[in-house]
Design an enzyme around this catalytic site. Sequence first.
Site, PDB file in Angstrom:
ATOM      1  N   HIS A  18       0.820  -1.217   0.000  1.00 44.83           N
ATOM      2  CA  HIS A  18       0.000   0.000   0.000  1.00 44.83           C
ATOM      3  C   HIS A  18       0.854   1.267   0.000  1.00 44.83           C
ATOM      4  O   HIS A  18       0.423   2.295  -0.526  1.00 44.83           O
ATOM      5  CB  HIS A  18      -0.979  -0.030   1.183  1.00 44.83           C
ATOM      6  N   ASP A 147     -14.100 -12.235 -12.421  1.00 42.44           N
ATOM      7  CA  ASP A 147     -12.692 -12.649 -12.407  1.00 42.44           C
ATOM      8  C   ASP A 147     -11.841 -11.470 -12.905  1.00 42.44           C
ATOM      9  O   ASP A 147     -11.971 -11.042 -14.054  1.00 42.44           O
ATOM     10  CB  ASP A 147     -12.537 -13.863 -13.337  1.00 42.44           C
ATOM     11  N   GLY A 148     -10.997 -10.979 -12.028  1.00 38.83           N
ATOM     12  CA  GLY A 148     -10.214  -9.790 -12.348  1.00 38.83           C
ATOM     13  C   GLY A 148      -9.265  -9.988 -13.515  1.00 38.83           C
ATOM     14  O   GLY A 148      -8.999  -9.053 -14.278  1.00 38.83           O
ATOM     15  N   ASP A 168      -3.504  -8.229  -7.297  1.00 39.94           N
ATOM     16  CA  ASP A 168      -3.183  -8.642  -5.925  1.00 39.94           C
ATOM     17  C   ASP A 168      -3.982  -9.889  -5.533  1.00 39.94           C
ATOM     18  O   ASP A 168      -4.870  -9.835  -4.684  1.00 39.94           O
ATOM     19  CB  ASP A 168      -3.531  -7.445  -5.002  1.00 39.94           C
TER      20      ASP A 168
HETATM   21  C1  SAM Z   1      -5.267 -10.250  -1.281  1.00 37.23           C
HETATM   22  S1  SAM Z   1      -6.985  -9.969  -1.362  1.00 37.23           S
HETATM   23  C2  SAM Z   1      -7.109  -8.363  -2.019  1.00 37.23           C
HETATM   24  C3  SAM Z   1      -6.664  -7.264  -1.119  1.00 37.23           C
HETATM   25  C4  SAM Z   1      -6.815  -5.897  -1.689  1.00 37.23           C
HETATM   26  N1  SAM Z   1      -6.238  -5.775  -3.032  1.00 37.23           N
HETATM   27  C5  SAM Z   1      -6.138  -4.877  -0.797  1.00 37.23           C
HETATM   28  O1  SAM Z   1      -4.947  -4.552  -1.018  1.00 37.23           O
HETATM   29  O2  SAM Z   1      -6.795  -4.379   0.119  1.00 37.23           O
HETATM   30  C6  SAM Z   1      -7.459 -10.950  -2.744  1.00 37.23           C
HETATM   31  C7  SAM Z   1      -8.954 -10.892  -3.052  1.00 37.23           C
HETATM   32  O3  SAM Z   1      -9.166 -11.477  -4.343  1.00 37.23           O
HETATM   33  C8  SAM Z   1     -10.407 -12.142  -4.362  1.00 37.23           C
HETATM   34  N2  SAM Z   1     -10.341 -13.057  -5.527  1.00 37.23           N
HETATM   35  C9  SAM Z   1      -9.852 -14.306  -5.601  1.00 37.23           C
HETATM   36  N3  SAM Z   1      -9.811 -14.733  -6.878  1.00 37.23           N
HETATM   37  C10 SAM Z   1     -10.288 -13.707  -7.646  1.00 37.23           C
HETATM   38  C11 SAM Z   1     -10.436 -13.509  -9.050  1.00 37.23           C
HETATM   39  N4  SAM Z   1     -10.094 -14.466  -9.943  1.00 37.23           N
HETATM   40  N5  SAM Z   1     -10.913 -12.329  -9.480  1.00 37.23           N
HETATM   41  C12 SAM Z   1     -11.254 -11.349  -8.606  1.00 37.23           C
HETATM   42  N6  SAM Z   1     -11.128 -11.474  -7.267  1.00 37.23           N
HETATM   43  C13 SAM Z   1     -10.635 -12.637  -6.788  1.00 37.23           C
HETATM   44  C14 SAM Z   1     -10.492 -12.774  -3.000  1.00 37.23           C
HETATM   45  O4  SAM Z   1     -11.830 -13.030  -2.646  1.00 37.23           O
HETATM   46  C15 SAM Z   1      -9.851 -11.696  -2.116  1.00 37.23           C
HETATM   47  O5  SAM Z   1     -10.816 -10.839  -1.577  1.00 37.23           O
END
Ligand code: SAM
Length: 299
Positions: A18, A147-148, A168
């Site tokens: 961050h 899905d990101g 992330d």
């Molecule tokens: C490490 S956390 C994210 C933290 C956030 N980026 C932060 O810095 O506050 C990862 C997140 O990705 C989500 N996730 C898992 N696979 C995913 C995908 N294929 N596409 C989007 N989100 C996903 C999970 O549910 C989780 O909430």
Amino acid sequence: MNYRHAFHAGNFADVLKHAVLTLCLAHLGKKANKPFAYIDTHAGIGRYDLSGSEAQRSPEWRDGIARLLAAERPEEVDRVLKPYLDTVRALNGGTGELTSYPGSPAIAAHMMGRSDRLHLCELHEADSVTLDRLFATDRRVKVEKRDGYRALKSLLPPKEKRGLVLVDPPFEHRDEMAHMAEAVVDAIPRFDTGTYIFWRPLKDMWAAERFDVGLAEWLLAEQGLQPEKILRADLWVRDPASEGKLSGAGVFVVNPPFTLEEDLLFVLPWLCDLFARDEDAGWRLDGGITEDSLAVDEF
Ligand SMILES: C[S@@+](CC[C@H](N)C(=O)[O-])C[C@H]1O[C@@H](n2cnc3c(N)ncnc32)[C@H](O)[C@@H]1O
């Protein structure tokens, strides 16, 4: 999808990720009247209640953000961390108390301007609803339960032609690094001037090195990127190969602000001392990466 970031929010790995995110956002925000887009492929719930059961059961934030806020910080460290710490304080009502920790979406929303746009992807059903509620009244923000990695295809390039992409993932699956690499190769040619932050844990060192070296080689040879457009910053609080809890993590940044390396040089050694759990703690910062400068046996 069992990963819950609420157990880890505000830990040492979040602090580094961050801090880098805020430095990149601050740089993009410097150009007045030039809006930019922020794309968060794995957004989480946006904000974490530190009095919630997950945060109380897991003390990671106490050894991360709480320790950082309580520490006496050298002037230069404070200067570099200012956008990050100001954001954390502001999202805690400016009281000096720490009751919640901003996730990447809340950090970005706080730092971005009225004409900028945020696109947040979160695949977890309940988490995407929580995230959507957090930004219900913020017209700059679009939340998608999607899905990101796949979303990047349709989101790039952003119409603003300026932007930051944070990738992330939770690294729940063994092949996450490969998925991330696939997404990179698809995304960067669509928007090669964008800034990208890829977060990765330093658990499986071989996988992390393979990702870094492979990506650097591809960016230099195939995409014609100059070495100064690639940077990596890592921090480990004990031997990264040790079993159990996450010991190390960091970011691989494409098209970083030109000041990022110098800024991190002030901060990384200091953070390493602050967060060290034993004498095997360490850090590394590679700016201006070339194929030769990433050696697999650096540890
Ligand atoms: C490490 S956390 C994210 C933290 C956030 N980026 C932060 O810095 O506050 C990862 C997140 O990705 C989500 N996730 C898992 N696979 C995913 C995908 N294929 N596409 C989007 N989100 C996903 C999970 O549910 C989780 O909430």
